[in-house]
Design an enzyme around this catalytic site. Structure first.
Site, PDB file in Angstrom:
ATOM      1  N   GLY A  44      43.873  46.548  42.906  1.00  0.00           N
ATOM      2  CA  GLY A  44      44.505  46.128  41.670  1.00  0.00           C
ATOM      3  C   GLY A  44      43.522  45.474  40.712  1.00  0.00           C
ATOM      4  O   GLY A  44      42.312  45.616  40.843  1.00  0.00           O
ATOM      5  N   HIS A  50      38.647  52.108  37.524  1.00  0.00           N
ATOM      6  CA  HIS A  50      39.749  52.612  38.353  1.00  0.00           C
ATOM      7  C   HIS A  50      40.447  53.793  37.663  1.00  0.00           C
ATOM      8  O   HIS A  50      40.821  54.772  38.314  1.00  0.00           O
ATOM      9  CB  HIS A  50      40.798  51.513  38.574  1.00  0.00           C
ATOM     10  CG  HIS A  50      40.317  50.349  39.376  1.00  0.00           C
ATOM     11  ND1 HIS A  50      40.141  49.094  38.833  1.00  0.00           N
ATOM     12  CD2 HIS A  50      39.993  50.233  40.684  1.00  0.00           C
ATOM     13  CE1 HIS A  50      39.726  48.268  39.777  1.00  0.00           C
ATOM     14  NE2 HIS A  50      39.633  48.928  40.902  1.00  0.00           N
ATOM     15  N   GLN A  74      39.531  42.237  54.822  1.00  0.00           N
ATOM     16  CA  GLN A  74      38.169  42.492  54.358  1.00  0.00           C
ATOM     17  C   GLN A  74      37.562  41.295  53.643  1.00  0.00           C
ATOM     18  O   GLN A  74      36.457  41.384  53.122  1.00  0.00           O
ATOM     19  CB  GLN A  74      38.113  43.751  53.495  1.00  0.00           C
ATOM     20  CG  GLN A  74      38.786  43.643  52.135  1.00  0.00           C
ATOM     21  CD  GLN A  74      38.825  44.992  51.434  1.00  0.00           C
ATOM     22  OE1 GLN A  74      39.610  45.880  51.762  1.00  0.00           O
ATOM     23  NE2 GLN A  74      37.953  45.177  50.444  1.00  0.00           N
ATOM     24  N   GLY A 161      34.971  54.511  44.079  1.00  0.00           N
ATOM     25  CA  GLY A 161      33.910  54.335  43.083  1.00  0.00           C
ATOM     26  C   GLY A 161      32.545  54.175  43.742  1.00  0.00           C
ATOM     27  O   GLY A 161      32.415  53.573  44.807  1.00  0.00           O
ATOM     28  N   LYS A 163      30.243  52.333  42.660  1.00  0.00           N
ATOM     29  CA  LYS A 163      29.709  50.965  42.557  1.00  0.00           C
ATOM     30  C   LYS A 163      29.642  50.343  43.949  1.00  0.00           C
ATOM     31  O   LYS A 163      28.686  49.672  44.295  1.00  0.00           O
ATOM     32  CB  LYS A 163      30.559  50.090  41.638  1.00  0.00           C
ATOM     33  CG  LYS A 163      29.923  48.699  41.469  1.00  0.00           C
ATOM     34  CD  LYS A 163      30.743  47.799  40.609  1.00  0.00           C
ATOM     35  CE  LYS A 163      31.908  47.184  41.339  1.00  0.00           C
ATOM     36  NZ  LYS A 163      31.514  46.197  42.367  1.00  0.00           N
ATOM     37  N   MET A 198      31.605  47.890  35.746  1.00  0.00           N
ATOM     38  CA  MET A 198      32.947  47.302  35.686  1.00  0.00           C
ATOM     39  C   MET A 198      33.389  46.898  37.071  1.00  0.00           C
ATOM     40  O   MET A 198      33.167  47.626  38.047  1.00  0.00           O
ATOM     41  CB  MET A 198      33.926  48.283  35.085  1.00  0.00           C
ATOM     42  CG  MET A 198      33.681  48.469  33.619  1.00  0.00           C
ATOM     43  SD  MET A 198      35.053  49.324  32.849  1.00  0.00           S
ATOM     44  CE  MET A 198      34.413  49.457  31.192  1.00  0.00           C
ATOM     45  N   SER A 199      34.002  45.724  37.164  1.00  0.00           N
ATOM     46  CA  SER A 199      34.480  45.206  38.443  1.00  0.00           C
ATOM     47  C   SER A 199      35.616  44.225  38.150  1.00  0.00           C
ATOM     48  O   SER A 199      35.550  43.484  37.157  1.00  0.00           O
ATOM     49  CB  SER A 199      33.339  44.465  39.147  1.00  0.00           C
ATOM     50  OG  SER A 199      33.858  43.651  40.182  1.00  0.00           O
ATOM     51  N   ARG A 201      36.087  41.623  39.623  1.00  0.00           N
ATOM     52  CA  ARG A 201      35.543  40.262  39.755  1.00  0.00           C
ATOM     53  C   ARG A 201      34.784  39.811  38.498  1.00  0.00           C
ATOM     54  O   ARG A 201      34.475  38.626  38.379  1.00  0.00           O
ATOM     55  CB  ARG A 201      34.644  40.166  40.985  1.00  0.00           C
ATOM     56  CG  ARG A 201      35.425  40.209  42.296  1.00  0.00           C
ATOM     57  CD  ARG A 201      34.539  39.910  43.499  1.00  0.00           C
ATOM     58  NE  ARG A 201      35.323  39.710  44.698  1.00  0.00           N
ATOM     59  CZ  ARG A 201      35.510  40.621  45.669  1.00  0.00           C
ATOM     60  NH1 ARG A 201      34.965  41.820  45.563  1.00  0.00           N
ATOM     61  NH2 ARG A 201      36.228  40.329  46.728  1.00  0.00           N
TER      62      ARG A 201
HETATM   63  O1  PAF Z   1      37.173  49.017  46.811  1.00  0.00           O
HETATM   64  C1  PAF Z   1      38.276  48.452  46.990  1.00  0.00           C
HETATM   65  O2  PAF Z   1      39.000  48.124  46.042  1.00  0.00           O
HETATM   66  C2  PAF Z   1      38.715  48.154  48.419  1.00  0.00           C
HETATM   67  O3  PAF Z   1      37.638  47.802  49.219  1.00  0.00           O
HETATM   68  C3  PAF Z   1      39.549  49.287  49.035  1.00  0.00           C
HETATM   69  C4  PAF Z   1      38.726  50.565  49.181  1.00  0.00           C
HETATM   70  C5  PAF Z   1      40.772  49.561  48.183  1.00  0.00           C
HETATM   71  C6  PAF Z   1      40.011  48.881  50.441  1.00  0.00           C
HETATM   72  O4  PAF Z   1      40.781  47.727  50.408  1.00  0.00           O
END
Ligand code: PAF
Length: 297
Positions: A44, A50, A74, A161, A163, A198-199, A201
């Protein structure tokens, strides 16, 4: 529901599935109509990067599912899981306008029901270097959630992506090793006009940090240029680390040159028939951890 290959609904409200059963039900319906399906896994806080993955999905499949799930497994204990931006309504509107066909937005309990104990671990050079030592457990968390998303949706194509290049290689390796019947596609990084990748974060950066962040892709591009021109590798990487520190980054976790496919370190010029090399870096700017990568040559 309207839309299909080459362009989706573009503005209609986006249907959302909250459970694996609902996701599977929708995909089953599409399969019965002979439709192909792409999955774009995300956490998201969607940006143009994206949306470029959605466009890629629409260009090759009849239906595009986008998952939004901020995956707790993660994130490390001192990372930004609780503060990670969550904006589902805004994201859903962007996805509808981009032509996606379904949002899959499960809860943590739906993804990890009580009693879950299975973890997918990709080994070898894929998870030995670069981000792995700085984020213990991160790639196991990614591999596990992506394996689950792929098995839940069973898409023809899944798009990630570039990135997050190390993540992409980890996922490719996992899909090959587990004989997953899905094509894994890597999409080029989308950058702001000053070159910053782009990220989600990037939203953490203050205006002053955001201006300084432009030094990040510049330092990687310069190291890649020097190495492609035949300069010794370590001094080129050291110059990039120095440039980042001079721009206000710190700590610089790593700036490394590695094989683009296996991610094994590349320390000397020439190297037989390995894959092309890339420069990889992670560094902190204030409270924000940035990562990026750049092709050599
Ligand atoms: O790149 C991400 O946004 C996440 O690491 C992913 C691939 C959706 C897994 O949670």
């Amino acid at each position: 529901m309207s839309g299909g290959k080459g362009g989706g609904a573009g503005g209609d409200a986006l249907p959302a599935a909250r459970t694996v059963a609902a996701l599977r039900g929708t995909v089953r319906g599409w399969r019965a109509e002979g439709r192909t399906v792409a999955l774009v896994p995300t956490m998201g806080a969607l940006h143009e990067g994206h949306l470029s993955l959605v466009s890629r999905g629409l260009a090759s499949c009849d239906r595009v599912v986008v998952s939004i799930f901020v995956n707790p497994t993660q994130f490390g204990p001192n990372e930004d899981f609780s503060s990670y931006p969550r904006r589902e309504a805004e994201d859903a509107a962007k996805l509808a306008a981009a032509g996606a066909h379904l949002l899959f937005a499960p809860t943590v309990e739906e993804m990890y029901p009580p009693g879950s104990t299975t973890t997918v671990t990709v080994g070898g050079s894929f998870t030995e270097g670069l981000c792995a030592p700085f984020r213990p457990g991160h790639f196991a968390g990614v591999a596990t959630v992506v394996a689950k998303l792929l098995l839940q949706c069973l898409p023809d194509l899944a798009i990630f992506g570039e990135k997050d290049w190390q993540q992409l290689q980890v996922i490719r390796r996992m899909a090959r090793d587990l004989d997953m019947p899905v094509r894994i596609d890597g999409a080029p990084t989308v950058r702001d006009p000053d070159g910053l990748a782009m990220s989600s974060r990037n939203a953490y950066l203050s205006p002053v940090e955001r201006r300084a962040a432009a030094a990040f892709p510049r330092a990687l591009a310069e190291a890649a240029r020097r190495i492609a021109a035949g300069d010794p590798i370590e001094p080129a990487l050291a110059a990039a680390r120095d440039a980042l520190r001079a721009a206000g980054f710190g700590p610089v976790e790593y700036v490394e040159c590695a094989d683009a496919e296996t991610l094994a370190p590349v320390r000397t010029q020439g190297g037989g028939n390995r894959s092309p090399a890339r420069i990889f870096a992670a560094a902190r700017l204030g409270r924000t951890r940035l990562i990026d990568n750049w092709p050599v040559g």
